[in-house]
Scaffold this motif. Structure first.
Motif, short mmCIF file in Angstrom:
data_model
loop_
_atom_site.label_atom_id
_atom_site.label_comp_id
_atom_site.label_asym_id
_atom_site.label_seq_id
_atom_site.Cartn_x
_atom_site.Cartn_y
_atom_site.Cartn_z
N LEU B 120 1.04 -1.28 -0.10
CA LEU B 120 0.03 -0.03 0.04
C LEU B 120 0.78 1.23 -0.18
O LEU B 120 1.98 1.14 0.64
CB LEU B 120 -0.95 0.12 1.30
CG LEU B 120 -1.76 1.27 1.60
CD1 LEU B 120 -2.83 1.33 0.27
CD2 LEU B 120 -2.35 1.31 2.98
N GLU B 121 0.52 2.15 -0.94
CA GLU B 121 1.22 3.41 -0.63
C GLU B 121 0.41 4.63 -0.54
O GLU B 121 -0.65 4.64 -1.20
CB GLU B 121 1.94 3.47 -2.21
CG GLU B 121 2.74 4.94 -2.31
CD GLU B 121 3.16 5.49 -3.68
OE1 GLU B 121 4.35 6.31 -3.85
OE2 GLU B 121 2.31 5.10 -4.65
N ILE B 122 0.68 5.44 0.24
CA ILE B 122 -0.06 6.83 0.78
C ILE B 122 0.57 7.73 0.18
O ILE B 122 1.54 8.08 0.51
CB ILE B 122 -0.21 6.93 2.33
CG1 ILE B 122 -0.69 5.36 2.74
CG2 ILE B 122 -1.18 7.83 2.50
CD1 ILE B 122 -2.14 5.05 2.39
N GLY B 123 0.23 8.64 -0.85
CA GLY B 123 0.59 9.58 -1.49
C GLY B 123 1.28 9.28 -2.83
O GLY B 123 2.34 9.01 -3.08
N THR B 124 0.24 9.01 -3.86
CA THR B 124 0.93 8.54 -5.20
C THR B 124 1.83 9.52 -5.94
O THR B 124 2.60 8.92 -6.40
CB THR B 124 -0.47 8.29 -6.14
OG1 THR B 124 -1.48 7.74 -5.42
CG2 THR B 124 0.04 7.40 -7.37
N VAL B 187 4.71 5.57 2.97
CA VAL B 187 3.91 6.64 3.37
C VAL B 187 4.75 7.48 2.78
O VAL B 187 5.71 8.01 3.42
CB VAL B 187 3.70 6.94 4.78
CG1 VAL B 187 2.68 8.17 5.13
CG2 VAL B 187 2.91 5.67 5.42
N THR B 188 4.40 8.34 1.65
CA THR B 188 5.17 9.52 1.02
C THR B 188 4.53 10.55 1.62
O THR B 188 5.33 11.60 1.10
CB THR B 188 5.35 9.47 -0.37
OG1 THR B 188 4.21 9.34 -1.12
CG2 THR B 188 6.28 8.04 -0.79
N ALA B 189 3.37 11.02 1.76
CA ALA B 189 2.74 12.07 2.13
C ALA B 189 3.26 12.37 3.64
O ALA B 189 3.17 11.67 4.68
CB ALA B 189 1.22 11.80 2.01
N ALA B 190 3.49 13.73 3.97
CA ALA B 190 3.72 14.24 5.16
C ALA B 190 2.99 14.01 6.48
O ALA B 190 1.57 14.11 5.89
CB ALA B 190 4.30 15.78 5.31
N ILE B 210 8.73 5.72 5.86
CA ILE B 210 8.03 6.99 5.69
C ILE B 210 9.59 7.89 5.52
O ILE B 210 10.25 8.10 6.32
CB ILE B 210 7.59 7.45 6.95
CG1 ILE B 210 6.40 6.73 7.44
CG2 ILE B 210 6.92 9.12 6.96
CD1 ILE B 210 5.66 6.49 8.71
N PRO B 211 9.68 8.78 4.52
CA PRO B 211 10.54 9.75 4.46
C PRO B 211 10.10 11.01 5.27
O PRO B 211 9.03 11.42 5.23
CB PRO B 211 10.72 10.00 2.88
CG PRO B 211 9.35 9.59 2.31
CD PRO B 211 8.78 8.55 3.27
N VAL B 212 11.01 11.54 6.17
CA VAL B 212 10.83 12.65 6.81
C VAL B 212 11.61 13.87 6.38
O VAL B 212 12.79 13.77 5.96
CB VAL B 212 11.04 12.31 8.42
CG1 VAL B 212 10.86 13.60 9.29
CG2 VAL B 212 10.44 11.28 8.80
N GLY B 213 10.97 15.10 6.26
CA GLY B 213 11.67 16.10 5.74
C GLY B 213 10.76 16.89 4.83
O GLY B 213 9.60 16.61 4.42
#
Lengths: 794, 250
Positions: B120-124, B187-190, B210-213
């Motif tokens: 599952l990916e959040i933030g296409t 999860v790519t959406a902040a 999750i990438p942060v920044g």
């Protein structure tokens, strides 16, 4: 000026504005080159320049905001530096026209230089005050329109004063334009960067701004999202199954989100506020009396309510934010600030602490980044009096025995502010005579936040056990505790090495300075004299970080300081090319006045610009410590400075008639040095003695203290200008250009000096520079002084 | 003298404009392939340098193959295609970006997906990360909160022939329950916190990244492991080879 802070990030807003001020210096060069053509037609040129100032101040901003400059892409995209250059060139245009008008007036009315200069300063002084009032009444973009109209009206005034033949036509045209501008004012929009938090939020369908407020503290926007609820609970525990209550977001200048939370009678729905790292102190012992620093939308107050605090005092700087929670969205928030146990205080925290003697069981600071001048684009590096050694001591003084101070920050990797804060707390405790600070400090971290607890006493075994229970249940990590051993670190949120724990131990060692020196970011605790908590930059780390910029190293770059250095270098080079070289080259064509060497004039006016800004910036900083409220402090100090410097300038004319130039200049310089020296020695003591008097009295005292200094500082520029002008009017343009250049450089240089050596050193340098002026003063007849940048500070 | 200077200036400016417009031109497919292979080598070098944080010298060969196969230039605006194979994030409109390829590669590697995995990916966003995942697993489900981006990505992924990606427009907070549980969630959406429903939809033993920044700067990667007993452990990974100080040996 704060328009650019709204549409961009403040670091670059600072750079753009500083460089745009070079327009002042450039005007000197252009007038110098074209004086033969311009002076004979002074009237139309003057009126034209003022008109163009009015038109360009609006037009250039509107064009500049269409340029797709994106600060975040500066190192990725080669086009970005050119965009930056274009933006500041555009913004320098209005400054260029305004400065040209003033410089030409000096040249056309050489005999009344002191008077003109006095009026210029008085105008700037009242302008500083007026702009603050306007920002309370209108949104910044409308203030810009009003400023443009003011420029146009100034041209009309000029036309009547100069009795031009077309004054009636001009009046009609300006009134017509003003009416049109006011009518279209509402359709002028700000193009906010799409990468700011607020813009990102607004991308979501069903999300919109429902109300906005403007003040010099920034534009507050309340955002509601109908389809996708806003859910703000930073660093909430992964073990938590709770969901935040419905919220509305409030942004300040498009950043710094705080939330308004929907009222609930079912207190258990606030359970998510027990799942964040700063809920820790409530688990160590029952806190009856709580002080929340930075009330914001009220989340931390709700947290205290959830934990049954009996009395909650909350301090909030921005009255408009308080009004939003209490009135505009009172139904939504359940009038949170009017609850029996809650008392809200509007003001600055250091001021609050100096006025109140109350003691608390808990003082909470959660991700507070107080307002500072940087928000309005004044400084690239935040000055913050919330996280200095003296501030920590002030909080500790307001704790009951065994009370807690907690400070929470976002976790940055590699660690920066969390460790600097820890180092600051260690220093504060040691300075308070605590030999074993490690017995009073507890640091925990979640995956996103860190919370430091400083106890006014020694942690008991029960408390430490409670802390472990708290962290274990929430998958948070202990980073530092009195009885902690290394194996306990880095359990839940694993880092490659237990860097937080290791660093804390080193900061608690007998000689923490070794570690601070060796660490690749600046962890030197901030003090009230060097209040740069956010300064993490180290030159020694720069080559390594720059080498990694394409390899994920971008976020390691600390922009604040680099922008300052960049601004200084660019200002220096551009000034050299656009201001100094034209003045020098063309000077060969003109006949130099042999009796006053060219270099002497150049150095004198450069030094005047440097010294004036050094003293002014340092004094603003000193008085912020006294007045605390950043807006009041800047308004009071700047206005007093400009107005009294204006009066000083005017008075210098009379003094010269009685005493001659040489005596007058020495009197003014010695007075400046003596007063500055006196303030350097005595202000700190004076401020602490009078810390608890009321705000109006503080303002009165500040005006009384600043006015004599400003009065004398208003003299060196006009005195020297009056000496040189009878010989060669072109010297006025040169002096003006050089002085404008120096003012830009000195504003940046003063901040850099303060970062490294403290504001006291800035004052000492200003004193030395003023003494130098006595030696450099062009002997002969007369002179006076000018603080170009001063007027633009707001 | 002055005239010749002005003339030269005009020529310089004209040349600069011409160069600027050329940089926006598109290349032929084999040119893109060549550039993509160069990018792969850059990523490999960066990974070697960051091995301390990644705990490995090189990424999974399957991940690198996916990176070599997916045409990144298709996911960026035409005007930016000449930059598609530079190791940098690029704007895609709506205040969003397509991530730096190096970050995409390590994120994909860290979640350790297998052919049978369900992700599952959040933030296409542009759809690039979904396409990389689709090369590696059977089924990818992706949710985007910004409607136009969601539509664009859906159309693009369809055109590129990805039949194992389902794109949905909506709020990612509650995940996509009907296809849960997932072996991995990206999860790519902040987000200010990690939505509990997403943690619930992760299989025991599954991983979330999750990438942060900021949009153009990934500060760290947060990797969440859901243990077989349902408890979570996180790893905070600095995607850069930087040691703030040397730790003393105990």
């Amino acid at each position: 000026m704060n328009l650019f802070s709204i549409i961009q990030w403040h670091h670059f807003a600072y750079m753009i504005i500083s460089l745009a001020l070079l327009g002042y210096g450039i005007s000197g060069s252009v007038i110098f080159l074209l004086q033969g053509t311009l002076i004979p037609v002074y009237r139309p040129v003057y009126i034209g320049a003022v008109l163009l100032f009015g038109i360009s101040s609006l037009a250039c901003f509107l064009i500049a905001q269409m340029i797709p400059f994106n600060a975040e892409e500066v190192l990725w995209d080669v086009r970005q530096p050119f965009y930056l250059l274009t933006v500041f060139l555009l913004l320098s245009i209005p400054f260029f026209f305004a400065a040209s008008a003033i410089c030409l007036t000096f040249m056309a009315f050489r005999k009344s230089i002191a008077g003109i200069y006095a009026m210029d300063l008085l105008g700037a002084g009242s302008g500083s005050l007026l702009i603050i009032l306007l920002l309370y009444l209108f949104f910044p973009v409308k203030v810009l329109v009003l400023l443009a109209i003011a420029g146009l009206l100034a041209a009309v005034v000029g036309a009547w004063e100069l009795k031009t033949g077309y004054r009636h036509w001009l009046t009609a045209a300006v009134i017509g334009t003003a009416v049109v501008l006011i009518m279209v004012m509402s359709i002028i929009q700000l193009e906010v960067s799409p990468y700011k938090s607020q813009s990102q939020q607004l991308q979501i369908t069903g999300t919109g701004i429902i109300t906005e407020r403007s003040s010099p503290l920034g534009v507050l926007s309340v955002i509601e999202s109908r389809d996708v609820p806003i859910r703000h609970a930073p660093g909430m525990s992964l073990q938590s199954r709770t969901e935040p209550l419905p919220q509305m977001a409030v942004f300040t200048n498009g950043e710094g989100m705080t939330v308004l939370t929907e009222h609930t009678t079912d207190i258990s729905r606030l359970a998510y506020l027990d799942q964040v790292s700063w809920a820790l102190p409530y688990h160590l012992s029952q806190a009856e009396r709580v002080l929340v620093v930075g009330a914001g939308g009220g989340s931390d107050i709700l947290q205290a309510i959830y934990h049954n605090a009996g009395q909650i005092d909350a301090v909030e700087l921005n009255p408009q934010l308080v009004e939003l929670v209490q009135k505009d969205f009172g139904d939504f928030t359940g009038r949170l600030f009017e609850r029996d146990e809650v008392t809200i205080h509007i003001g600055e925290i250091r001021d609050f602490l100096s006025l109140k003697q109350d003691k608390y069981q808990l003082i909470q600071l959660v991700m507070v980044d107080g307002f500072n001048a940087s928000s309005s684009g004044l400084y690239a590096l935040n000055e913050s009096y919330i996280y200095t050694v003296e501030a920590i001591q002030a909080y500790l003084n307001h704790l009951e025995p065994n009370g807690y101070l907690t400070v929470s920050r976002w976790v940055k990797l590699p660690p920066r502010d969390t460790l600097k804060l820890f180092a600051t707390a260690v220093t504060a405790l040691k300075e308070n005579g605590i030999n074993k600070p490690e017995q009073r400090l507890l640091l925990i971290r979640s995956w996103q936040t860190s919370t430091l607890v400083v106890k006014n006493g020694i942690f008991s075994a029960n408390e430490l056990e409670a802390a472990r229970r708290f962290t274990n249940n929430r998958s948070f990590d202990l980073a530092c505790a009195p009885d902690m051993h290394q194996g306990e670190a880095n359990q839940y949120n694993k880092l490659t090495t237990p860097v937080f724990h290791d660093a804390c131990r080193k900061l608690l060692s007998p000689d923490p300075q070794d570690f601070i020196n060796q660490y690749k970011f600046n962890l030197q605790p901030a003090t009230d004299d060097r209040p740069f908590f956010h300064h993490f930059f180290k030159w020694t780390s720069l080559p390594e970080i720059m080498g990694l910029k394409d390899k994920g190293g971008m976020p390691l770059i600390e922009w604040g300081y680099l922008v300052l250095i960049g601004t200084l270098l660019i200002a220096f080079l551009l000034g050299l090319i656009l201001i100094v070289l034209p003045l020098k080259w063309m000077g060969r064509a003109h006949k130099d006045n042999r009796s006053i060497p060219y270099w002497r004039i150049l150095v004198y006016f450069f030094t005047v610009g440097l010294a004036f800004m050094f003293n002014e910036i340092a004094m603003i900083q000193k008085f912020i410590q006294f007045l605390h409220h950043p807006i009041f402090a800047i308004a009071v100090v700047l206005t007093t400075f400009l107005v009294f410097a204006g009066i000083g300038s005017k008075t210098s004319e009379q003094l010269v008639k009685r005493l001659g130039y040489k005596q007058t200049i020495w009197i003014s310089l010695l007075a400046i040095v003596l007063i500055s020296g006196g303030y350097l020695a005595g202000l700190q003591w004076f401020f602490s003695e009078f810390a608890s008097i009321t705000a109006p009295l503080k303002i009165l005292i500040s005006v009384l203290l600043i006015s004599p200094l400003a009065f004398f500082m208003g003299m060196p520029f006009p005195l020297a200008l009056a000496v040189i002008s009878p010989h060669d009017e072109s010297l006025i343009a040169r002096a003006w250009g050089i002085n404008g250049w120096a003012s830009v450089i000195s504003a940046v240089l003063a901040t850099i000096t303060a970062v490294h050596f403290g504001f006291s050193v800035v004052i000492v340098i200003a004193m030395l520079l003023y003494l130098m002026l006595g030696i450099l003063f062009p002997h002969q007849e007369s002179s006076r002084e000018q603080p170009t940048t001063t007027r633009h500070q707001l | 003298m002055k005239q010749s200077f002005s003339a030269r200036l005009i020529i310089y400016l004209f040349s600069a404009c011409l160069l600027g417009s050329v940089s926006g031109l598109t290349f032929a497919d084999d040119e893109y392939n060549k550039k993509r292979m160069e990018l792969i080598r850059v990523i490999e070098d960066d990974v070697r340098e960051t091995s301390l944080y990644l705990d490995k010298e090189e990424l999974d060969a399957r991940v690198m193959k996916a990176m070599a196969d997916v045409p990144r230039h298709e996911f960026v605006r035409k005007s930016l295609r000449s930059h598609a194979y530079e190791n940098r994030p690029l704007p895609i409109g709506y205040g969003q970006t397509i991530s730096q390829p190096y970050i995409v590669a390590i994120m994909t590697d860290l979640i350790k997906v297998k052919p049978g995995s369900r992700v599952l990916e959040i933030g296409t966003g542009s759809g690039y990360q979904a396409a990389i995942l689709a090369e590696l697993v059977d089924q990818v489900f992706t949710i985007e909160i910004i409607e136009p981006l969601s539509e664009q990505a859906r159309a693009l992924l369809k055109r590129l022939g990805y039949t194992n990606i389902q794109v949905k427009y909506g709020d990612g907070y509650y995940g996509w329950l009907e296809h849960a549980p997932y072996d991995a969630i990206v999860v790519t959406a902040a987000a200010s916190h990690i939505p509990p429903p997403l943690l619930d939809q992760l299989k025991p033993g599954g991983k979330m990244i999750i990438p942060v920044g900021g949009r153009f700067m990934t500060q760290e990667l947060l990797l969440i492991d859901k243990k077989p007993d349902g408890k979570h452990q996180t790893r905070q990974i600095l995607p850069v080879s930087f040691v703030p100080f040397t730790r003393e040996q105990e």
